[in-house]
Design an enzyme around this catalytic site. Structure first.
Site, PDB file in Angstrom:
ATOM      1  N   ARG A  17     -12.566 -15.482 -31.932  1.00 42.22           N
ATOM      2  CA  ARG A  17     -11.520 -15.000 -32.835  1.00 42.22           C
ATOM      3  C   ARG A  17     -11.268 -13.523 -32.582  1.00 42.22           C
ATOM      4  O   ARG A  17     -12.124 -12.797 -32.100  1.00 42.22           O
ATOM      5  CB  ARG A  17     -11.925 -15.225 -34.300  1.00 42.22           C
ATOM      6  CG  ARG A  17     -12.024 -16.699 -34.674  1.00 42.22           C
ATOM      7  CD  ARG A  17     -10.639 -17.344 -34.623  1.00 42.22           C
ATOM      8  NE  ARG A  17     -10.692 -18.780 -34.819  1.00 42.22           N
ATOM      9  CZ  ARG A  17     -10.327 -19.672 -33.897  1.00 42.22           C
ATOM     10  NH1 ARG A  17      -9.920 -19.293 -32.718  1.00 42.22           N
ATOM     11  NH2 ARG A  17     -10.362 -20.952 -34.153  1.00 42.22           N
ATOM     12  N   CYS A  18     -10.075 -13.084 -32.950  1.00 43.65           N
ATOM     13  CA  CYS A  18      -9.638 -11.709 -32.776  1.00 43.65           C
ATOM     14  C   CYS A  18     -10.710 -10.765 -33.315  1.00 43.65           C
ATOM     15  O   CYS A  18     -11.229 -11.000 -34.411  1.00 43.65           O
ATOM     16  CB  CYS A  18      -8.325 -11.516 -33.518  1.00 43.65           C
ATOM     17  SG  CYS A  18      -7.564  -9.918 -33.254  1.00 43.65           S
ATOM     18  N   PRO A  19     -11.086  -9.783 -32.541  1.00 42.65           N
ATOM     19  CA  PRO A  19     -10.504  -9.261 -31.306  1.00 42.65           C
ATOM     20  C   PRO A  19     -11.217  -9.720 -30.029  1.00 42.65           C
ATOM     21  O   PRO A  19     -10.943  -9.211 -28.949  1.00 42.65           O
ATOM     22  CB  PRO A  19     -10.655  -7.752 -31.471  1.00 42.65           C
ATOM     23  CG  PRO A  19     -12.002  -7.623 -32.135  1.00 42.65           C
ATOM     24  CD  PRO A  19     -12.065  -8.810 -33.090  1.00 42.65           C
ATOM     25  N   ASP A  75      -7.367 -19.222 -30.509  1.00 42.26           N
ATOM     26  CA  ASP A  75      -7.078 -18.309 -31.622  1.00 42.26           C
ATOM     27  C   ASP A  75      -5.562 -18.114 -31.681  1.00 42.26           C
ATOM     28  O   ASP A  75      -4.975 -17.605 -30.724  1.00 42.26           O
ATOM     29  CB  ASP A  75      -7.786 -16.972 -31.401  1.00 42.26           C
ATOM     30  CG  ASP A  75      -7.530 -15.966 -32.506  1.00 42.26           C
ATOM     31  OD1 ASP A  75      -6.827 -16.302 -33.485  1.00 42.26           O
ATOM     32  OD2 ASP A  75      -8.030 -14.836 -32.391  1.00 42.26           O
TER      33      ASP A  75
END
Length: 80
Positions: A10-12, A37
């Site tokens: 997931r981000c980042p 994502d």
């Protein structure tokens, strides 16, 4: 063409991994990357604009984002 799987991140983290990936590739080289994502579809083009790499293709296939990226051939510009 090399393929890198970034699903499950997931981000980042997908972008963090891209920075590591391109460090080991030659200028002009293309690679494929996949991620799940949803933010990656927006983050990848923004990252390419910022770093000078090029999005060759970008698509979403049932929630899997698949992209081909071309590594920049010159050093990025610096505002220093």
């Amino acid at each position: 063409m090399k393929t890198f799987e970034l699903s499950g991140m997931r981000c980042p983290m997908p972008i963090v991994q891209l920075n590591r990936i391109v460090a080991g590739l030659a200028g002009g080289e293309e690679f494929e990357v996949t991620a799940d994502d949803p933010a990656f579809a927006l983050d990848l083009p923004a990252w390419c604009r910022r770093t000078g790499h090029e999005v060759v293709s970008l698509g979403n296939d049932s929630g899997v984002i698949r992209a081909v990226v071309r590594v920049r051939t010159t050093a990025p510009c610096s505002n220093d």
